[in-house]
Design a protein around this motif. Structure first.
Motif, PDB file in Angstrom:
ATOM      1  N   GLY A  29       0.810  -1.211   0.000  1.00  0.00           N
ATOM      2  CA  GLY A  29       0.000   0.000   0.000  1.00  0.00           C
ATOM      3  C   GLY A  29       0.843   1.260   0.000  1.00  0.00           C
ATOM      4  N   LEU A  30       1.946   1.232   0.731  1.00  0.00           N
ATOM      5  CA  LEU A  30       2.848   2.387   0.723  1.00  0.00           C
ATOM      6  C   LEU A  30       3.469   2.579  -0.657  1.00  0.00           C
ATOM      7  CD1 LEU A  30       4.657   2.192   4.172  1.00  0.00           C
ATOM      8  CD2 LEU A  30       3.256   4.063   3.301  1.00  0.00           C
ATOM      9  N   TYR A  31       3.905   1.476  -1.260  1.00  0.00           N
ATOM     10  CA  TYR A  31       4.517   1.579  -2.593  1.00  0.00           C
ATOM     11  C   TYR A  31       3.490   2.048  -3.618  1.00  0.00           C
ATOM     12  CZ  TYR A  31       7.138   0.500  -6.791  1.00  0.00           C
ATOM     13  OH  TYR A  31       7.777   0.602  -8.001  1.00  0.00           O
ATOM     14  N   TYR A  32       2.256   1.629  -3.479  1.00  0.00           N
ATOM     15  CA  TYR A  32       1.192   2.071  -4.384  1.00  0.00           C
ATOM     16  C   TYR A  32       0.991   3.581  -4.279  1.00  0.00           C
ATOM     17  CZ  TYR A  32      -3.484   2.664  -6.315  1.00  0.00           C
ATOM     18  OH  TYR A  32      -4.558   3.099  -7.040  1.00  0.00           O
ATOM     19  N   ARG A  33       1.061   4.105  -3.069  1.00  0.00           N
ATOM     20  CA  ARG A  33       0.820   5.529  -2.834  1.00  0.00           C
ATOM     21  C   ARG A  33       2.039   6.395  -3.125  1.00  0.00           C
ATOM     22  NH1 ARG A  33      -2.383   2.505   0.002  1.00  0.00           N
ATOM     23  NH2 ARG A  33      -4.514   3.178   0.418  1.00  0.00           N
ATOM     24  N   ILE A  34       3.223   5.873  -2.833  1.00  0.00           N
ATOM     25  CA  ILE A  34       4.481   6.601  -3.055  1.00  0.00           C
ATOM     26  C   ILE A  34       5.455   5.626  -3.709  1.00  0.00           C
ATOM     27  CG2 ILE A  34       6.323   7.959  -2.021  1.00  0.00           C
ATOM     28  CD1 ILE A  34       4.574   8.271   0.468  1.00  0.00           C
TER      29      ILE A  34
END
Length: 72
Positions: A29-34
């Motif tokens: 989820g973090l990689y998806y957002r940033i």
């Protein structure tokens, strides 16, 4: 230490910011957002902190996501 009444991250360490975001979104989820490789390529809190401490633009994006997620 100086007072920073307009700084929503005042008193929070980078480690707490990354830990809270990881608990909320997970690494995917973090990689998806940033799109930062430290969230995609063998991610860990320690490796993410190492990268974010020396890369200001990435740290700015992480801090902005924290503010959008938990403060606003």
């Amino acid at each position: 230490m100086t007072e920073q009444p307009n700084n929503p991250l005042h008193g929070l360490t980078l480690e707490k910011v990354v830990t809270h975001l990881h608990e909320r979104y997970g690494w995917e989820g973090l990689y998806y957002r940033i799109r930062i490789n430290c969230f995609n390529n063998d991610p860990s809190i320690k490796s993410s902190l190492k990268f974010l401490r020396k890369t200001q633009w990435a740290r700015d994006k992480v801090e902005q996501l924290y503010i959008q997620t938990f403060i606003k």
